[in-house]
Design a protein around this motif. Sequence first.
Motif, PDB file in Angstrom:
ATOM      1  N   UNK A   1      22.532  55.985  70.288  1.00  0.00           N
ATOM      2  CA  UNK A   1      23.066  56.993  70.866  1.00  0.00           C
ATOM      3  C   UNK A   1      22.823  57.004  72.549  1.00  0.00           C
ATOM      4  N   UNK A   2      24.315  56.955  72.848  1.00  0.00           N
ATOM      5  CA  UNK A   2      24.321  57.040  74.470  1.00  0.00           C
ATOM      6  C   UNK A   2      24.260  58.435  75.200  1.00  0.00           C
ATOM      7  N   UNK A   3      23.322  58.244  76.026  1.00  0.00           N
ATOM      8  CA  UNK A   3      23.042  59.413  77.087  1.00  0.00           C
ATOM      9  C   UNK A   3      24.376  59.486  78.079  1.00  0.00           C
ATOM     10  N   UNK A   4      24.904  58.398  78.431  1.00  0.00           N
ATOM     11  CA  UNK A   4      25.721  58.331  79.515  1.00  0.00           C
ATOM     12  C   UNK A   4      27.175  57.748  79.149  1.00  0.00           C
ATOM     13  N   UNK A   5      27.359  57.333  78.030  1.00  0.00           N
ATOM     14  CA  UNK A   5      28.889  56.703  77.755  1.00  0.00           C
ATOM     15  C   UNK A   5      29.652  57.871  77.817  1.00  0.00           C
ATOM     16  N   UNK A   6      30.960  57.816  78.585  1.00  0.00           N
ATOM     17  CA  UNK A   6      31.676  59.333  78.611  1.00  0.00           C
ATOM     18  C   UNK A   6      32.472  59.290  77.289  1.00  0.00           C
ATOM     19  N   UNK A   7      32.895  58.268  76.624  1.00  0.00           N
ATOM     20  CA  UNK A   7      33.794  58.038  75.517  1.00  0.00           C
ATOM     21  C   UNK A   7      32.934  57.925  74.304  1.00  0.00           C
ATOM     22  N   UNK A   8      32.051  57.151  74.236  1.00  0.00           N
ATOM     23  CA  UNK A   8      31.394  56.670  72.685  1.00  0.00           C
ATOM     24  C   UNK A   8      30.010  57.442  72.923  1.00  0.00           C
ATOM     25  N   UNK A   9      29.812  58.107  71.751  1.00  0.00           N
ATOM     26  CA  UNK A   9      28.499  58.781  71.602  1.00  0.00           C
ATOM     27  C   UNK A   9      27.691  57.999  70.872  1.00  0.00           C
ATOM     28  N   UNK A  10      27.911  57.179  69.948  1.00  0.00           N
ATOM     29  CA  UNK A  10      27.142  56.651  69.061  1.00  0.00           C
ATOM     30  C   UNK A  10      27.812  55.035  68.672  1.00  0.00           C
ATOM     31  N   UNK A  11      26.874  53.982  68.578  1.00  0.00           N
ATOM     32  CA  UNK A  11      27.567  52.736  68.169  1.00  0.00           C
ATOM     33  C   UNK A  11      26.306  52.038  67.561  1.00  0.00           C
ATOM     34  N   UNK A  12      26.705  51.003  66.344  1.00  0.00           N
ATOM     35  CA  UNK A  12      25.879  50.169  65.612  1.00  0.00           C
ATOM     36  C   UNK A  12      26.277  49.011  66.343  1.00  0.00           C
TER      37      UNK A  12
ATOM     38  N   UNK B   1      32.288  55.576  88.589  1.00  0.00           N
ATOM     39  CA  UNK B   1      32.482  55.434  87.319  1.00  0.00           C
ATOM     40  C   UNK B   1      31.961  56.768  86.697  1.00  0.00           C
ATOM     41  N   UNK B   2      32.658  57.247  85.368  1.00  0.00           N
ATOM     42  CA  UNK B   2      32.221  58.210  85.007  1.00  0.00           C
ATOM     43  C   UNK B   2      30.994  58.348  83.954  1.00  0.00           C
ATOM     44  N   UNK B   3      30.040  59.256  84.061  1.00  0.00           N
ATOM     45  CA  UNK B   3      28.823  59.302  83.131  1.00  0.00           C
ATOM     46  C   UNK B   3      28.860  60.609  82.626  1.00  0.00           C
ATOM     47  N   UNK B   4      28.521  60.671  81.029  1.00  0.00           N
ATOM     48  CA  UNK B   4      28.237  61.646  80.512  1.00  0.00           C
ATOM     49  C   UNK B   4      26.591  61.929  80.857  1.00  0.00           C
ATOM     50  N   UNK B   5      26.543  63.374  80.650  1.00  0.00           N
ATOM     51  CA  UNK B   5      24.980  63.583  80.357  1.00  0.00           C
ATOM     52  C   UNK B   5      24.776  64.196  79.163  1.00  0.00           C
ATOM     53  N   UNK B   6      24.477  63.290  78.336  1.00  0.00           N
ATOM     54  CA  UNK B   6      24.343  64.000  76.938  1.00  0.00           C
ATOM     55  C   UNK B   6      22.979  64.077  76.471  1.00  0.00           C
ATOM     56  N   UNK B   7      22.649  65.075  75.818  1.00  0.00           N
ATOM     57  CA  UNK B   7      21.238  65.283  75.344  1.00  0.00           C
ATOM     58  C   UNK B   7      21.416  65.365  73.724  1.00  0.00           C
ATOM     59  N   UNK B   8      20.261  65.843  72.994  1.00  0.00           N
ATOM     60  CA  UNK B   8      20.211  65.709  71.578  1.00  0.00           C
ATOM     61  C   UNK B   8      19.396  66.639  71.225  1.00  0.00           C
ATOM     62  N   UNK B   9      19.714  67.384  70.234  1.00  0.00           N
ATOM     63  CA  UNK B   9      18.587  68.441  69.921  1.00  0.00           C
ATOM     64  C   UNK B   9      17.946  68.392  68.370  1.00  0.00           C
TER      65      UNK B   9
END
Length: 286
Positions: free
Chosen positions: A253-264, A44-52
């Motif tokens: 905030x999701x580090x790895x979800x390839x489609x969804x960046x944030x959720x409540x 499955x696909x993972x993002x590698x999403x960081x935050x500044x």
Amino acid sequence: MKIGNYKLSIIETGTLGLDGGAMFGVVPKPLWVRTNPADDSNRVKLAARNLILENGERKILIDTGVGANWDDKFKRIYNLDQSKNTLFDSLKTSGINPDQITDVILTHLHFDHTGGAVIFEDNKIFPAFPNARYYVRKKQFEWANNPSDRDKGSFVKDRFYPLYEEGILALIEGGHEFEEGIELLEINGHTFSQQMVKISDSSKTLLYCADLIPFASHFHIPYVMGYDLQPLITVLEKKEYLARAVKENWIIFFEHDPEIVCATVESTEKGFSAKETFKGFPDDQQ
Ligand SMILES: [Zn+2]
């Protein structure tokens, strides 16, 4: 997005592929494949999403993605794709030079979180952010240097040990407040002494939850990664933090979800699920 004095920016650093079975543990494939389709190799696909986080004085990077300097075999096994985004390109798009980064918070030392912490030049390894102090929890650092035979494949020493040798890796123990409005929360299910980053002011809270909840689909409590060293601890930690997220209306905030960046999050009869999902920050969606 702004929280307190901090301006937050999303830093995408490419994608990777991990075995779907390992990402969802005991959950049967016909269930997880509905939200996370698998490729021919069951990945499955993972993002590698960081935050500044930026204020007038500090530029704080949270995690560093997979980074570069991997051989073809590694790239093939993990289906590494940095053709659209890399850490440095994304920082540049946000107007940031690597030498301006003042702090790098590493949630833990798995290679998909620390790979970008160093750069390779002339067969030598250097910190990617030469003016930054890096932070990880002491127990995680000790574990990463001496992991079990089961999880040693997740730690690649030359992606974090050079920081320690340079004397720029701070090993954190105790206390949770990093700076005003930035709290580090220790969790132990996925690996020992991972830290999540909670950024808050009087009206908003965002949780960078790293590998406690890699995808939005992991809001379901039984969706626990096969990688986790203490899966029943992960279950308890998810219940604790998701209950707080519902009560206090946190943004996850999701580090790895390839489609969804944030959720409540909301409570349901079955446990927890996403209330609203966002492909960026919630206030960027109009
Ligand atoms: Zn991890």
